[in-house]
Design a protein around this motif. Structure first.
Motif, short mmCIF file in Angstrom:
data_model
loop_
_atom_site.label_atom_id
_atom_site.label_comp_id
_atom_site.label_asym_id
_atom_site.label_seq_id
_atom_site.Cartn_x
_atom_site.Cartn_y
_atom_site.Cartn_z
N GLN A 24 14.05 2.39 1.48
CA GLN A 24 14.80 1.45 0.64
C GLN A 24 13.93 0.27 0.20
OE1 GLN A 24 17.74 0.43 -0.62
NE2 GLN A 24 19.37 1.70 0.27
N ASP A 25 13.28 -0.35 1.18
CA ASP A 25 12.46 -1.52 0.88
C ASP A 25 11.27 -1.16 0.01
OD1 ASP A 25 14.20 -2.93 2.42
OD2 ASP A 25 12.89 -3.08 4.17
N LEU A 26 10.65 0.00 0.30
CA LEU A 26 9.51 0.43 -0.50
C LEU A 26 9.92 0.63 -1.95
CD1 LEU A 26 7.65 2.99 1.78
CD2 LEU A 26 6.97 0.67 1.18
N LEU A 27 11.08 1.26 -2.10
CA LEU A 27 11.60 1.55 -3.43
C LEU A 27 11.80 0.25 -4.20
CD1 LEU A 27 12.36 4.32 -4.46
CD2 LEU A 27 14.74 3.73 -4.07
N GLU A 28 12.46 -0.70 -3.55
CA GLU A 28 12.73 -1.97 -4.21
C GLU A 28 11.42 -2.70 -4.52
OE1 GLU A 28 16.29 -3.54 -3.14
OE2 GLU A 28 15.85 -5.63 -3.65
N ASN A 29 10.50 -2.67 -3.58
CA ASN A 29 9.18 -3.26 -3.77
C ASN A 29 8.51 -2.67 -5.01
OD1 ASN A 29 6.23 -3.43 -3.51
ND2 ASN A 29 6.59 -4.34 -1.50
N LEU A 30 8.45 -1.33 -5.06
CA LEU A 30 7.79 -0.67 -6.19
C LEU A 30 8.46 -1.01 -7.50
CD1 LEU A 30 5.61 1.54 -7.01
CD2 LEU A 30 7.56 3.09 -7.14
N HIS A 40 10.33 8.76 -7.45
CA HIS A 40 10.35 10.13 -6.92
C HIS A 40 9.35 10.28 -5.76
CE1 HIS A 40 11.11 14.43 -7.06
NE2 HIS A 40 9.81 14.62 -6.93
N GLY A 41 8.18 9.71 -5.94
CA GLY A 41 7.13 9.84 -4.93
C GLY A 41 7.54 9.22 -3.60
N ILE A 42 8.14 8.05 -3.66
CA ILE A 42 8.58 7.42 -2.42
C ILE A 42 9.65 8.27 -1.75
CG2 ILE A 42 9.85 5.43 -1.52
CD1 ILE A 42 8.21 3.70 -3.41
N CYS A 43 10.54 8.84 -2.55
CA CYS A 43 11.58 9.72 -1.99
C CYS A 43 10.95 10.96 -1.35
CB CYS A 43 12.55 10.14 -3.08
SG CYS A 43 13.50 8.78 -3.76
N VAL A 44 10.02 11.57 -2.04
CA VAL A 44 9.35 12.77 -1.51
C VAL A 44 8.70 12.49 -0.17
CG1 VAL A 44 7.38 14.31 -1.82
CG2 VAL A 44 8.89 13.85 -3.74
N LEU A 45 7.93 11.41 -0.12
CA LEU A 45 7.22 11.08 1.12
C LEU A 45 8.20 10.74 2.23
CD1 LEU A 45 4.15 9.06 -0.18
CD2 LEU A 45 4.25 11.44 0.57
N CYS A 46 9.25 10.04 1.85
CA CYS A 46 10.27 9.69 2.84
C CYS A 46 10.94 10.93 3.39
CB CYS A 46 11.30 8.78 2.19
SG CYS A 46 12.75 8.48 3.21
N LEU A 47 11.32 11.85 2.53
CA LEU A 47 12.04 13.04 2.96
C LEU A 47 11.15 14.02 3.72
CD1 LEU A 47 14.32 13.71 -0.13
CD2 LEU A 47 14.85 12.51 1.99
N GLN A 99 19.25 7.90 -1.98
CA GLN A 99 20.39 8.19 -1.10
C GLN A 99 20.83 9.64 -1.22
OE1 GLN A 99 23.86 5.65 -1.57
NE2 GLN A 99 24.85 6.72 0.13
N PHE A 100 20.81 10.15 -2.44
CA PHE A 100 21.16 11.57 -2.63
C PHE A 100 20.18 12.45 -1.87
CE2 PHE A 100 21.45 15.67 -4.65
CZ PHE A 100 22.78 15.79 -5.01
N GLY A 101 18.92 12.08 -1.93
CA GLY A 101 17.91 12.84 -1.19
C GLY A 101 18.14 12.80 0.31
N LEU A 102 18.52 11.62 0.80
CA LEU A 102 18.75 11.49 2.24
C LEU A 102 19.99 12.26 2.67
CD1 LEU A 102 17.94 7.68 2.65
CD2 LEU A 102 16.61 9.61 3.54
N GLU A 103 21.00 12.28 1.82
CA GLU A 103 22.26 12.94 2.18
C GLU A 103 22.24 14.45 1.95
OE1 GLU A 103 25.35 10.92 0.08
OE2 GLU A 103 25.17 9.10 1.29
N HIS A 104 21.48 14.88 0.96
CA HIS A 104 21.42 16.32 0.66
C HIS A 104 19.97 16.76 0.61
CE1 HIS A 104 24.95 14.51 -1.42
NE2 HIS A 104 25.59 15.48 -0.79
N ALA A 135 0.83 -1.21 0.00
CA ALA A 135 0.00 0.00 0.00
C ALA A 135 0.87 1.26 0.00
CB ALA A 135 -0.92 0.00 1.21
N HIS A 136 1.90 1.24 0.82
CA HIS A 136 2.78 2.42 0.87
C HIS A 136 3.58 2.60 -0.41
CE1 HIS A 136 1.79 2.53 5.13
NE2 HIS A 136 2.36 3.71 5.19
N ALA A 137 4.07 1.50 -0.94
CA ALA A 137 4.86 1.59 -2.17
C ALA A 137 4.00 2.14 -3.31
CB ALA A 137 5.42 0.22 -2.55
N LEU A 138 2.80 1.58 -3.44
CA LEU A 138 1.92 2.00 -4.53
C LEU A 138 1.48 3.45 -4.36
CD1 LEU A 138 0.43 1.39 -7.10
CD2 LEU A 138 -1.41 0.35 -5.76
N TRP A 139 1.11 3.82 -3.16
CA TRP A 139 0.64 5.19 -2.93
C TRP A 139 1.78 6.19 -3.10
CZ3 TRP A 139 -4.02 5.96 -3.85
CH2 TRP A 139 -4.65 7.14 -3.51
#
Lengths: 209, 209
Positions: free
Chosen positions: B183-189, B163-170, B97-102, A155-159
């Motif tokens: 990381q896991d969400l990204l790989e999942n997606l 990009h979306g996963i990065c945005v939400l994460c950051l 990772q770039f997003g997390l570091e910068h 759900a999180h990955a897709l959203w």
DNA sequence: ACCTGAACACCGTTCAAGT
DNA sequence: ACCTGAACACCGTTCAAGT
């Protein structure tokens, strides 16, 4: 001056929240300032700080209402579709459409940052969770064998993916390649992700796990 | 005062861009103001407006450099992986990772809006396109039968998702459910999307299209 | 020609003073 | 008790005046 007592504290808060929301939809994020809100509701700037800790708190209240409107829009768009995939697609389309129709409100929800690294209050976070949570039931239906954790992760990955396409679309970073509609990208992402998810799950079940 | 001629116009621009970038990484987006940049490079605010049209133009120059650094990081992360899927996964991980570091630099690239609805200059847009374009070759390899338009669409859908996963994460909107790593969400997606993309393509070829 | 310093029109936030 | 008005410390941007 002083002492008018026209409105209770709660009424002033309400007036301010409505005025702030209106300013944002009419003049964008930059159009929302403490002085303009105060003027719009017929009070002085100082009064705003009697009922809100600071501008952040006011913005948070506007955001949580817009977040609720977004939740309602998404829920209603999905309701007519009992099957999981059509429902998820309807969710995604409604999410994007809300962004297109209320771009400044949408952006303020997701781009506003608290000053001095303050944390968002729990009543805001829970609204975000409620929105994300909408995906879990249809995904669980889609993957009857899957554990809760798998469903939550999907759900999180897709959203997150849906969100990213919306973000890029609303910031005009996707329109560079013309004839690429955000609608199509969304459907592309969701359909292929869900296909992959199901085939992965089938493989797992076949392997006896 | 007046007339020092310590630096050429071009040198002042360069000094300002470097100082602005430093202010952002050290004090966040709010730490970047015209006056602070001017002070940092030993000039008055007015001088900044002799070499830049306005703050937006300065920010754009900082952004295009950070965008280049992001491009380099992503490219280098993918280089050791000749196979398309590992390469795409490496791209995604490097992007996150770039997003997390910068984080502040990353956010300024994607969240900064031009004032008065001005358009971003072409030299900025083309850097964004170059970044997105990185995905196309591996995806084409993955889908040898696919037309160019299909590949371009898939590249945008997948990168939007990443990009979306990065945005939400950051923006800390994903960390609510703990033990969910971006990381896991990204790989999942990415994995499920690519699986779905391939199986769709196989179905197409089998159907003789 | 190059750069400054001061001005203008704004901000968010605070708080003594008025009713 | 409630609200104001003015102040404080900032903004981005402009431009006459100095060297």
């Amino acid at each position: 001056m002083g002492r008018r007592n026209d409105h209770s504290r709660e009424e002033i808060r309400e007036l301010a929240i409505l005025a702030a929301a209106k300013l944002v939809t009419e003049h964008g994020l930059a159009g929302l300032t403490a002085r303009k809100v105060a003027t719009a509701i017929g009070y002085t700037v100082g009064s705003l700080y009697l009922v809100f800790k600071n501008l952040d708190e006011l913005i948070l209240h506007v955001n949580v209402r817009n977040l609720d409107a977004l939740y309602q829009a998404v829920t209603q768009a999905g309701a007519p579709h009992p099957e999981p995939i059509p429902r998820l697609l309807a969710f995604g389309r409604a999410y994007l459409q809300f962004g297109l129709e209320h771009t400044d409100a949408w952006r303020m929800i997701f781009e506003h940052r608290m000053q001095h690294g303050a944390e968002r209050p729990p009543w805001f976070e829970s609204q975000v969770n409620r929105l994300f949570g909408l995906l879990e039931a249809p995904i669980q239906t889609l993957l009857p064998q899957a554990e809760q954790a798998t469903v939550v992760q999907a759900a999180h990955a897709l959203w997150g993916g849906v969100h990213g396409i919306c973000v890029l679309c609303l910031s005009d970073k996707l329109t560079v390649v013309k004839a690429i509609s955000a609608q199509d990208l969304l459907e592309n992402l969701m359909r292929h992700y869900l296909t992959g998810l199901q085939s992965e799950q089938r493989a797992r079940v076949a392997a006896g796990d």
